[in-house]
Design a protein around this motif. Structure first.
Motif, mmCIF file in Angstrom:
data_model
loop_
_atom_site.group_PDB
_atom_site.id
_atom_site.type_symbol
_atom_site.label_atom_id
_atom_site.label_comp_id
_atom_site.label_asym_id
_atom_site.label_seq_id
_atom_site.Cartn_x
_atom_site.Cartn_y
_atom_site.Cartn_z
ATOM 1 N N UNK A 1 -14.927 -4.250 40.093
ATOM 2 C CA UNK A 1 -15.086 -4.250 41.555
ATOM 3 C C UNK A 1 -15.896 -3.016 41.946
ATOM 4 N N UNK A 2 -16.891 -3.210 42.811
ATOM 5 C CA UNK A 2 -17.756 -2.101 43.207
ATOM 6 C C UNK A 2 -18.087 -2.182 44.690
ATOM 7 N N UNK A 3 -18.803 -1.220 45.166
ATOM 8 C CA UNK A 3 -19.318 -1.076 46.523
ATOM 9 C C UNK A 3 -18.271 -1.459 47.569
ATOM 10 N N UNK A 4 -18.545 -2.436 48.450
ATOM 11 C CA UNK A 4 -17.629 -2.741 49.550
ATOM 12 C C UNK A 4 -16.274 -3.244 49.050
ATOM 13 N N UNK B 1 -19.695 -5.661 39.509
ATOM 14 C CA UNK B 1 -20.771 -5.352 38.569
ATOM 15 C C UNK B 1 -20.255 -5.613 37.165
ATOM 16 N N UNK B 2 -21.208 -5.738 36.274
ATOM 17 C CA UNK B 2 -20.893 -5.914 34.855
ATOM 18 C C UNK B 2 -21.771 -4.952 34.077
ATOM 19 N N UNK B 3 -21.234 -4.353 33.028
ATOM 20 C CA UNK B 3 -22.067 -3.481 32.199
ATOM 21 C C UNK B 3 -23.224 -4.261 31.586
ATOM 22 N N UNK B 4 -24.371 -3.612 31.446
ATOM 23 C CA UNK B 4 -25.524 -4.266 30.824
ATOM 24 C C UNK B 4 -25.176 -4.817 29.451
ATOM 25 N N UNK C 1 -23.780 -8.854 28.518
ATOM 26 C CA UNK C 1 -24.725 -9.888 28.093
ATOM 27 C C UNK C 1 -24.307 -11.325 28.340
ATOM 28 N N UNK C 2 -23.322 -11.565 29.114
ATOM 29 C CA UNK C 2 -22.928 -12.936 29.413
ATOM 30 C C UNK C 2 -23.120 -13.166 30.896
ATOM 31 N N UNK C 3 -23.599 -14.327 31.245
ATOM 32 C CA UNK C 3 -23.857 -14.619 32.646
ATOM 33 C C UNK C 3 -23.201 -15.936 33.060
ATOM 34 N N UNK C 4 -21.884 -15.954 33.145
ATOM 35 C CA UNK C 4 -21.240 -17.191 33.608
ATOM 36 C C UNK C 4 -21.516 -17.417 35.097
ATOM 37 N N UNK C 5 -21.295 -18.620 35.570
ATOM 38 C CA UNK C 5 -21.479 -18.937 36.985
ATOM 39 C C UNK C 5 -20.325 -18.335 37.791
ATOM 40 N N UNK C 6 -20.645 -17.817 38.971
ATOM 41 C CA UNK C 6 -19.639 -17.235 39.858
ATOM 42 C C UNK C 6 -19.644 -17.980 41.176
ATOM 43 N N UNK C 7 -18.495 -17.995 41.863
ATOM 44 C CA UNK C 7 -18.453 -18.650 43.167
ATOM 45 C C UNK C 7 -19.395 -17.955 44.157
ATOM 46 N N UNK C 8 -19.794 -18.663 45.201
ATOM 47 C CA UNK C 8 -20.728 -18.125 46.195
ATOM 48 C C UNK C 8 -20.172 -16.886 46.896
ATOM 49 N N UNK D 1 -23.888 -7.864 39.869
ATOM 50 C CA UNK D 1 -25.116 -7.253 39.360
ATOM 51 C C UNK D 1 -24.796 -6.537 38.056
ATOM 52 N N UNK D 2 -25.791 -6.444 37.207
ATOM 53 C CA UNK D 2 -25.623 -5.736 35.936
ATOM 54 C C UNK D 2 -26.051 -4.293 36.138
ATOM 55 N N UNK D 3 -25.247 -3.356 35.617
ATOM 56 C CA UNK D 3 -25.491 -1.936 35.835
ATOM 57 C C UNK D 3 -25.212 -1.141 34.567
ATOM 58 N N UNK D 4 -25.722 0.068 34.563
ATOM 59 C CA UNK D 4 -25.343 1.038 33.543
ATOM 60 C C UNK D 4 -24.120 1.753 34.099
ATOM 61 N N UNK D 5 -23.014 1.666 33.393
ATOM 62 C CA UNK D 5 -21.765 2.245 33.889
ATOM 63 C C UNK D 5 -20.955 2.759 32.705
ATOM 64 N N UNK D 6 -20.381 3.931 32.889
ATOM 65 C CA UNK D 6 -19.586 4.529 31.826
ATOM 66 C C UNK D 6 -18.103 4.480 32.139
ATOM 67 N N UNK D 7 -17.279 4.774 31.148
ATOM 68 C CA UNK D 7 -15.826 4.740 31.343
ATOM 69 C C UNK D 7 -15.349 5.686 32.446
ATOM 70 N N UNK D 8 -16.032 6.813 32.638
ATOM 71 C CA UNK D 8 -15.620 7.770 33.674
ATOM 72 C C UNK D 8 -15.917 7.259 35.079
ATOM 73 N N UNK D 9 -16.712 6.205 35.192
ATOM 74 C CA UNK D 9 -17.066 5.644 36.496
ATOM 75 C C UNK D 9 -16.060 4.608 36.986
ATOM 76 N N UNK D 10 -15.051 4.298 36.161
ATOM 77 C CA UNK D 10 -14.091 3.234 36.498
ATOM 78 C C UNK D 10 -12.659 3.722 36.401
ATOM 79 N N UNK D 11 -11.831 3.057 37.147
ATOM 80 C CA UNK D 11 -10.388 3.220 37.036
ATOM 81 C C UNK D 11 -9.806 1.818 36.934
ATOM 82 N N UNK D 12 -8.561 1.707 36.536
ATOM 83 C CA UNK D 12 -7.942 0.397 36.396
ATOM 84 C C UNK D 12 -6.697 0.313 37.269
#
Length: 188
Positions: free
Chosen positions: A66-69, A88-91, A94-101, A106-117
């Motif tokens: 989950x990102x941005x808004x 977002x998904x890490x670059x 490499x999988x691009x399943x279909x998502x609901x409207x 978006x695919x991004x460069x993201x590291x473990x320090x950029x996320x929380x769970x």
């Protein structure tokens, strides 16, 4: 006839896997549940970051972050659920399943320090969410600026430090725009 729901027996979050949507909506109209994100919760359940994260877990599917808004809403910096959830998904995924409207990915460069769970749902940190909002929000208006300011407060982030982080990142897309927007939102 609606089912009588006992709050002591309810899960913290319900969706149409638990009960038919008609039953969930009827329980909401009866004052037994309230809507939260993509689900429903008992009225005696506090609305927390964890509950908001759980409400989008099905959309995230374990792969997305989950990102941005959406992250701002989950973290408590926005009172309103985004009309279209942003993930977002890490670059490297490499999988691009279909998502609901109602989901933007978006695919991004993201590291473990950029996320929380939160409850198994990955969410960008307050700092990463701020940097993404100031770089990519369109339009960047008073509402977006308020989310940025609230995220700084929630994360206990020093405003000057946020600016320094943005300045220090090499090859940061939209860096100049981000710095102008940070000045607008945070007075830095």
């Amino acid at each position: 006839m609606t089912a009588v729901l006992s709050p002591s027996r309810l899960a913290s979050l319900l969706d149409d896997d638990d009960l038919p949507m008609a039953e969930l909506c009827a329980a909401r109209l009866d004052g037994e549940l309230f809507g939260i994100g993509e689900g429903f919760a008992p009225v005696d359940q506090a609305e927390t970051a964890l509950l908001r994260a759980l409400s989008v877990a099905r959309l995230a599917g374990g792969r997305l972050i989950a990102e941005r808004a959406t992250a701002a809403w989950i973290l408590g910096a926005s009172a309103t659920v985004p009309e279209r959830h942003q993930f977002c998904a890490p670059l490297s995924a490499r999988s691009r399943p279909a998502y609901p409207a109602r989901v933007a990915v978006r695919e991004v460069v993201i590291g473990p320090a950029d996320c929380t769970e939160l409850g198994g749902v990955r969410v960008t940190t307050e700092l990463r969410t701020i940097l993404d909002l100031v770089r990519f929000s369109e339009p960047f208006d008073e509402r977006a600026a308020a989310m940025v300011s609230a995220l700084a407060d929630i994360g206990g982030l020093d405003r000057a430090h946020i600016r320094q982080v943005a300045l220090a990142r090499r090859n940061l897309p939209n860096k100049r725009l981000a710095l102008r927007r940070l000045a607008f939102a945070l007075g830095t």
